[in-house]
Design an enzyme around this catalytic site. Structure first.
Site, PDB file in Angstrom:
ATOM      1  N   HIS A  71       0.838  -1.088   0.056  1.00 47.93           N
ATOM      2  CA  HIS A  71      -0.111   0.106   0.107  1.00 47.93           C
ATOM      3  C   HIS A  71       0.829   1.206  -0.011  1.00 47.93           C
ATOM      4  O   HIS A  71       1.836   1.231   0.655  1.00 47.93           O
ATOM      5  CB  HIS A  71      -0.874   0.180   1.251  1.00 47.93           C
ATOM      6  CG  HIS A  71      -1.756  -1.275   1.446  1.00 47.93           C
ATOM      7  ND1 HIS A  71      -2.543  -1.564   0.600  1.00 47.93           N
ATOM      8  CD2 HIS A  71      -1.674  -2.329   2.558  1.00 47.93           C
ATOM      9  CE1 HIS A  71      -3.040  -2.630   1.018  1.00 47.93           C
ATOM     10  NE2 HIS A  71      -2.697  -3.191   2.059  1.00 47.93           N
ATOM     11  N   GLU A  89      -1.502  -0.042   8.113  1.00 46.52           N
ATOM     12  CA  GLU A  89      -2.622  -1.021   8.868  1.00 46.52           C
ATOM     13  C   GLU A  89      -1.736  -1.925   9.886  1.00 46.52           C
ATOM     14  O   GLU A  89      -0.712  -1.825   9.915  1.00 46.52           O
ATOM     15  CB  GLU A  89      -3.310  -1.964   8.015  1.00 46.52           C
ATOM     16  CG  GLU A  89      -2.295  -2.628   6.998  1.00 46.52           C
ATOM     17  CD  GLU A  89      -2.906  -3.531   5.848  1.00 46.52           C
ATOM     18  OE1 GLU A  89      -4.301  -3.191   5.786  1.00 46.52           O
ATOM     19  OE2 GLU A  89      -2.424  -4.312   5.136  1.00 46.52           O
ATOM     20  N   HIS A 147       3.433  -7.333   1.897  1.00 46.93           N
ATOM     21  CA  HIS A 147       2.674  -8.421   2.653  1.00 46.93           C
ATOM     22  C   HIS A 147       1.710  -9.364   2.136  1.00 46.93           C
ATOM     23  O   HIS A 147       1.413  -8.986   0.965  1.00 46.93           O
ATOM     24  CB  HIS A 147       1.822  -7.814   3.977  1.00 46.93           C
ATOM     25  CG  HIS A 147       1.007  -6.795   3.323  1.00 46.93           C
ATOM     26  ND1 HIS A 147       1.144  -5.437   3.093  1.00 46.93           N
ATOM     27  CD2 HIS A 147      -0.270  -6.935   3.307  1.00 46.93           C
ATOM     28  CE1 HIS A 147      -0.047  -4.733   2.715  1.00 46.93           C
ATOM     29  NE2 HIS A 147      -0.955  -5.568   2.852  1.00 46.93           N
ATOM     30  N   ARG A 167      -1.208  -4.795  -6.206  1.00 49.64           N
ATOM     31  CA  ARG A 167      -0.981  -6.516  -6.295  1.00 49.64           C
ATOM     32  C   ARG A 167       0.440  -6.564  -6.810  1.00 49.64           C
ATOM     33  O   ARG A 167       0.417  -6.425  -8.090  1.00 49.64           O
ATOM     34  CB  ARG A 167      -2.355  -7.010  -6.918  1.00 49.64           C
ATOM     35  CG  ARG A 167      -2.491  -8.583  -6.627  1.00 49.64           C
ATOM     36  CD  ARG A 167      -3.396  -9.125  -7.225  1.00 49.64           C
ATOM     37  NE  ARG A 167      -4.641  -8.837  -6.716  1.00 49.64           N
ATOM     38  CZ  ARG A 167      -5.571  -8.159  -7.347  1.00 49.64           C
ATOM     39  NH1 ARG A 167      -5.228  -7.841  -8.681  1.00 49.64           N
ATOM     40  NH2 ARG A 167      -6.612  -7.743  -6.782  1.00 49.64           N
TER      41      ARG A 167
END
Length: 328
Positions: A71, A89, A147, A167
């Site tokens: 991200h 996050e 991740h 992605r």
């Protein structure tokens, strides 16, 4: 039907949460935000994220390994994604089988060039950093950290309100990739331990564990065996997600039953509220912190060292607590 992702508290895009009961039943979180702004969100949280609800809370339940992602941070997102927010996050592992692993970061000595070549060759395994996880582990994923969730892992996710995802690889499944933006967003600094240990304190028969803290969010684990008092003092809302047990939440003009699997949004101006357990409760509490007032000073008063407090911010340059610990 398999449900792999549940957005528990959301004001993102066309997927806002809907009020379940009470006088605002049927209204969306966005409706409430427009009516009540800082009364709902809090002055601090609103200042940090004006115009939107700042956090998105999810459950993820992965029956198979999920795609490899990254991200962007706020700066990259604003420049390249039309002024959107980035996405930092954290994960709390709810369930994981013995030997479970996830990907968190790149391997040591992996360069951007070598990583890009490996992506294009479809030979990424040696450039990724696998991390063994068990129930109760906390993983910090600042924007830029590569991740992927491993198979048969169920987790709680707290994040900035954003769905920007690049992605990088999907383990051979034919899905769209976002290599150019993804490679530009990756932080290639090696982090040997992305887990955050947390700091637990006892409060009578109950306990509070500070799990992780950054400028975007703090997450605490409350274990309520009898009753436990909290306060929303006008600076930030609290989001309570019940992992185990059942009980009640009492506030100035009412009460509400709570049970496993439910998420409760406590408005910032609620004031003092009380949690009581009929069956021992384990609750994750997420909010937007003032790191000095909510984390550093209370933990120093309890005798915790600056080293312990700093560890709540995770390893590496993305630690938001470390700069605040200079001087007392």
């Amino acid at each position: 039907e398999k449900i792999g992702e549940s957005w528990e508290v959301s004001d993102y895009g066309s997927n806002p949460s809907v009020v379940k009961n009470g006088p605002y039943r049927g209204q969306t979180l966005r409706d409430l935000l427009q009516q009540f702004t800082t009364q709902l969100v809090g002055k601090l949280a609103w200042a940090n994220s004006p115009g939107r609800f700042p956090l998105l809370i999810k459950f993820l339940d992965a029956s198979e390994r999920l795609s490899l992602q990254v991200h962007p941070d706020d700066q990259y997102a604003r420049q390249h994604e039309g002024g959107q927010s980035g996405k930092t996050e954290a994960w709390y592992i709810i369930a994981a089988p013995p030997g479970a692993q996830l990907i968190c970061g790149v391997s040591q000595n992996t360069s951007p060039q070598r990583f890009a070549e490996a992506v294009r060759d479809g030979n990424l395994e040696g450039h990724l950093y696998p991390v063994a996880v068990s129930p109760g582990d906390v993983i910090f994923l600042p924007a830029g950290r590569v991740h992927a969730v491993g198979e048969n892992i169920c987790l709680y996710e707290v994040q900035q309100t954003s769905d920007l995802t690049y992605r990088l690889w999907d383990w051979g499944r034919p899905r769209e990739l976002h290599l150019e933006k993804g490679l530009a967003a990756i932080d290639f600094h090696f982090v040997p331990d992305p887990k955050v240990e947390g700091i637990e304190i006892s409060i009578g028969d109950n306990s509070k564990k500070y799990l992780i803290a950054c400028r975007f969010f703090t997450v605490e684990l409350l274990t309520v065996r009898t009753s436990f008092q909290e306060i929303c003092d006008g600076r930030s809302f609290h989001i309570l997600t019940v992992l185990e047990g059942e009980g009640k939440i009492f506030f100035s003009n009412g009460r509400q039953d709570i049970r496993r699997g439910e998420s409760i949004l406590v408005p910032a101006t609620t004031g003092t509220y009380k949690l009581t357990a009929s069956v021992s409760l384990r609750i994750l509490k997420s909010y937007v912190p003032d790191l000095r007032q909510d984390i550093i000073l209370p933990l120093r008063d309890l005798g915790k060292s600056d080293e312990q407090i700093c560890a709540l911010g995770g390893q590496g340059k993305t630690n938001d607590i470390a700069p605040l610990l200079v001087g007392r």
